[in-house]
Design a protein around this motif. Sequence first.
Motif, mmCIF file in Angstrom:
data_model
loop_
_atom_site.group_PDB
_atom_site.id
_atom_site.type_symbol
_atom_site.label_atom_id
_atom_site.label_comp_id
_atom_site.label_asym_id
_atom_site.label_seq_id
_atom_site.Cartn_x
_atom_site.Cartn_y
_atom_site.Cartn_z
ATOM 1 N N SER A 141 49.137 51.287 53.990
ATOM 2 C CA SER A 141 48.335 52.106 53.087
ATOM 3 C C SER A 141 49.184 53.099 52.300
ATOM 4 O O SER A 141 48.706 53.724 51.360
ATOM 5 C CB SER A 141 47.280 52.887 53.874
ATOM 6 N N MET A 142 50.440 53.261 52.689
ATOM 7 C CA MET A 142 51.258 54.301 52.071
ATOM 8 C C MET A 142 51.946 53.738 50.838
ATOM 9 O O MET A 142 52.626 52.724 50.912
ATOM 10 C CB MET A 142 52.287 54.760 53.096
ATOM 11 N N SER C 88 40.069 60.455 41.159
ATOM 12 C CA SER C 88 39.409 59.418 41.948
ATOM 13 C C SER C 88 38.590 58.499 41.050
ATOM 14 O O SER C 88 38.438 57.318 41.334
ATOM 15 C CB SER C 88 38.515 60.056 43.012
ATOM 16 N N ARG C 89 38.075 59.069 39.951
ATOM 17 C CA ARG C 89 37.262 58.241 39.052
ATOM 18 C C ARG C 89 38.047 57.068 38.521
ATOM 19 O O ARG C 89 37.598 55.927 38.562
ATOM 20 C CB ARG C 89 36.817 59.085 37.850
ATOM 21 N N ILE C 90 39.238 57.360 37.989
ATOM 22 C CA ILE C 90 40.056 56.310 37.391
ATOM 23 C C ILE C 90 40.399 55.267 38.440
ATOM 24 O O ILE C 90 40.230 54.067 38.230
ATOM 25 C CB ILE C 90 41.350 56.912 36.829
ATOM 26 N N SER C 219 44.634 47.183 47.156
ATOM 27 C CA SER C 219 45.906 46.883 46.500
ATOM 28 C C SER C 219 45.819 47.170 45.004
ATOM 29 O O SER C 219 46.811 47.539 44.386
ATOM 30 C CB SER C 219 46.357 45.459 46.794
ATOM 31 N N CYS C 220 44.630 47.033 44.405
ATOM 32 C CA CYS C 220 44.516 47.367 42.979
ATOM 33 C C CYS C 220 44.703 48.863 42.769
ATOM 34 O O CYS C 220 45.362 49.295 41.815
ATOM 35 C CB CYS C 220 43.149 46.942 42.428
ATOM 36 N N ILE C 221 44.112 49.657 43.662
ATOM 37 C CA ILE C 221 44.262 51.110 43.529
ATOM 38 C C ILE C 221 45.736 51.486 43.665
ATOM 39 O O ILE C 221 46.257 52.325 42.922
ATOM 40 C CB ILE C 221 43.375 51.829 44.569
ATOM 41 N N LEU C 222 46.420 50.814 44.576
ATOM 42 C CA LEU C 222 47.855 51.056 44.731
ATOM 43 C C LEU C 222 48.604 50.671 43.454
ATOM 44 O O LEU C 222 49.481 51.400 42.992
ATOM 45 C CB LEU C 222 48.385 50.252 45.919
ATOM 46 N N PRO C 262 48.579 64.351 45.823
ATOM 47 C CA PRO C 262 48.133 63.097 45.192
ATOM 48 C C PRO C 262 48.489 61.871 46.047
ATOM 49 O O PRO C 262 47.698 60.942 46.166
ATOM 50 C CB PRO C 262 48.895 63.070 43.869
ATOM 51 N N GLY C 263 49.681 61.922 46.657
ATOM 52 C CA GLY C 263 50.083 60.799 47.509
ATOM 53 C C GLY C 263 49.145 60.635 48.682
ATOM 54 O O GLY C 263 48.751 59.528 49.049
ATOM 55 N N LEU C 264 48.765 61.765 49.244
ATOM 56 C CA LEU C 264 47.834 61.745 50.365
ATOM 57 C C LEU C 264 46.498 61.134 49.923
ATOM 58 O O LEU C 264 45.891 60.341 50.640
ATOM 59 C CB LEU C 264 47.625 63.177 50.861
ATOM 60 N N ALA C 265 46.079 61.504 48.721
ATOM 61 C CA ALA C 265 44.815 60.965 48.203
ATOM 62 C C ALA C 265 44.900 59.457 48.082
ATOM 63 O O ALA C 265 43.991 58.728 48.500
ATOM 64 C CB ALA C 265 44.501 61.587 46.845
ATOM 65 N N ILE C 266 46.031 58.972 47.533
ATOM 66 C CA ILE C 266 46.192 57.521 47.395
ATOM 67 C C ILE C 266 46.142 56.882 48.775
ATOM 68 O O ILE C 266 45.446 55.893 49.013
ATOM 69 C CB ILE C 266 47.547 57.169 46.724
ATOM 70 N N MET C 267 46.884 57.477 49.710
ATOM 71 C CA MET C 267 46.983 56.851 51.021
ATOM 72 C C MET C 267 45.630 56.797 51.717
ATOM 73 O O MET C 267 45.268 55.777 52.283
ATOM 74 C CB MET C 267 47.992 57.597 51.889
#
Lengths: 308, 334, 290
Positions: A141-142, C88-90, C219-222, C262-267
Amino acid sequence: MYKYIFKRLIMLIPVIIGVTFLVYFILDFAPGDPVAIILGIEATEEAIQEVRKELGLDKPFIIQYLNYMAKLCRGDLGKSWAKSRDVMGEIITAFPPTITLTFWGMLVAVSLALPIGIISAVYQYSIFDNVLMVCALLGISMPSFWLGLLLILTFALNLGWVPSGGVGSWKSFILPSISLGTSSMATITRLTRSSMLEVIRADYIRTAKAKGVNQKTVILKHALRNALIPVVTMIGMQIGGMLGGSVLTETVFSIPGCGRLLVDGIKQKDTPMILGCLIVTTIIFSVVNLFVDILYAFIDPRIKAEYK
Amino acid sequence: MENNKYLLDMTDVVVHYETDEGIVEAVNGIDIKLAEGKTMGLVGETGCGKTTTALSILRLVPDPPGKVKSGKIILDGVDIMAASEKEMREIRGNVVSMIFQDPMTSLNPVLTVGDQIAEVVAIHNPQMKKEDTVKRAMEMLEVVGIPGERHTEYPHQFSGGMKQRVVIAIALACSPKLLIADEPTTALDVTIQAQVLELMNNLKQQFKTSTIMITHDLGIVAETCDEVSIMYAGSIVERGNLEDVFNNTMHPYTEGLFNSLPDVDNRAAKLKPIPGLMPDPTKLPKGCAFAPRCQYATEQCKTEKPALVKYSDTHYAACLAYQDKNFKLKGWSK
Amino acid sequence: MEAKKTNKKRSMWGDVLKRLAKNRMAVLGGIIVVSLILIAICADFICDYEDEAIFQNVKIRLEGPSAEHILGTDEFGRDMFARIVHGSRISLLVGFFATMLAMVCGLILGSSAGYFGGKVDMIIMRVLDVFMAIPQLLLAITLVAAFGTSIGCLMIALGVSSVPSFSRMLRSQVITVKDQEFIEAARAIGAKDSHIITTHIIPNSLSPVIVQVSMRMASCILSISSLSFIGLGISPPTPEWGSMLSGGRMYLRDAQHITLYPGLAIMITILAFNLLGDGLRDALDPKLKR
């Protein structure tokens, strides 16, 4: 066996032709007039026409593509529009760091993922298994670039153990390799575990146990080879992911590799450079997959039989 | 000691599967006694606990979720429940081996058949050289009717019947005292079934192996077995030699099984299937498990569990109806 | 007959939900996903877009977390919390539409390749092989390079680059289902191909698709944040987690919070979708978890 390898090699050719065509086709839509980029805005109409002719841009798309392919066969990827240097030369200097990075990333990933995955499966639901599976979940997830930044912050800026970027000594490859390899490691660990769990329940494992085979041999001789079949496929795919992911890692760690070349190329609308990077990367990926397929045949006799 | 009379002596064995959906009472207090050189048929419907019983003899009941709760299993003088894992490994494949139901999946696809046979030989004869184990594997292939030189081939190169022959070769390679065959022919074509059965019959005599033949096919039992145990919902409901069970059927379930067979001599006769389904093994009825489907069942059957009662030297049955001395089954259409 | 069928179907999904609800990790993932969706929907009520997420105030740049700015401010003095909320919207929007695009194309291509076999299968698979030969992120980069970096283009780029894996998975699933006897039975009573595909094949191949959708969202969000991070995705000043990280890189030594949050949000987002996907897989395939 040679016949199999030969057949797989033959099958590689249409894929490479297809890939070059696809990339060439997509990039044909890229905005921006290359001539304007090369000559600047104040160029005269005549000069523009001349350069157009010189670059072969006045010909139809398919002719341009065939010309490009003809040159590609001689190892010529054309001239960069932005730097007016040979694309091939640029790529040859940029590739070693990318390859080094991918190699070490993969080595780190596989050498840890396989044993962890196997042990986790054998001791399913133990503390070891639970803790490592949570770690693996965090690992997939990272985002690799975020992990890279955190690694720089901790080990380069705060502790000062390793450089934060560049391609100096072997030390400068430690953090990038970890950053690039982590998500693959997590993915391969999870797959190894689930594949192993599935195989352990197979009837032939019961047969082996009924023969009096000990646990270690059951796992290593009977289960592992069967469990590896999907894992090997995944490793091949992950190498592709790493070649793509190196774009990010190279950005984070300021490594002058192929990924950087590609990103710069896109920012400067340097189509020959983009094309060159993509095609070379894809060819390497295809060749890697060829090796994976060959490995596959060594593991699973049924696959080999298909190509007899 | 009476125990020594038998090669296999199982007393009151109970096996449960503890799943999320509840406790599956797969085997509920089974007694099996098998003398050396004899063949016993273990007959019952799918899911009645036959395979679990067999696996408990090898102590290979998948754990979790399977648990052998209680009981005693003495195999060739060894207490299976008390043996160490190492002792068990020496017993498996050497004293007792098992042939599994589906030959398609019971061979390891990535190892050659020769390797798979040689492996069991090597495990139980550690002093043997590698070449000799391979030689032995080739011999075993010949014994089951496959040319020895095919030992370098992989399972996918064999047909279903051939694979089952390989499985039999593995099982017999160390001349075990007890062979457990778990529906060895169910997955095969009828013509192949006959061949495999004949092969097994011959080999049983050649290797002097006692056999437990697990099946739901009474025809196979009639052809191959000396004794029969009829199993229903995890318990043995009737036990005896062929004569006892086939000609003096006592238990209503056994009668039902015979009634479900088509009669070749009298094709006009209608089949009389047993009504209903096996009870859910997570919720067995309180009394006789067969009572809900039994045409003779009384109120007493619903509350009281029948014990296996001895009616002659060899013949046992578990049915409360026989408390009435004059009770007789209605017989089947013959 | 019909009633019986729907009844059975409902109980199957009921069972799946029951198993899902028992799985604590999956429930956690589900809760996070639902909250993220709510945050994305209500972003404008939580904090004002123009005033807090876009308006630059250099006087308060690079400030650490405080009562007024709970996650601190970025290099232009914008509130990090507001930017993350609006980011988060995008991520969800692009992730959702890219996944849906991939799913629809994958369903069509994969099921027709698997169902018809022969030439159709061969042509579709050869074309997909070519797409598969390009590493996914590089394919997305190529598409973005050619068609630009608007939100629509990003969705299409990410969607298209996910089509091959969707199609392949569905194809193999369809091939397995196709060989089963109820399909033969349907054909025997004269059902048309389109009818068989839509009423028998697709519903029976659906469970891996559902799992794949959840994983693919992750994976798309990543990928969106990856593209934005290297400057080929959403461009500033629009708040996007990846581009926020890329901005924060310069201040890694002095203002770590810009990189951290932001990284935390992605994770967390990706983790939630993965947890949900894992849980769905286990719930849909009870065989695996015994």
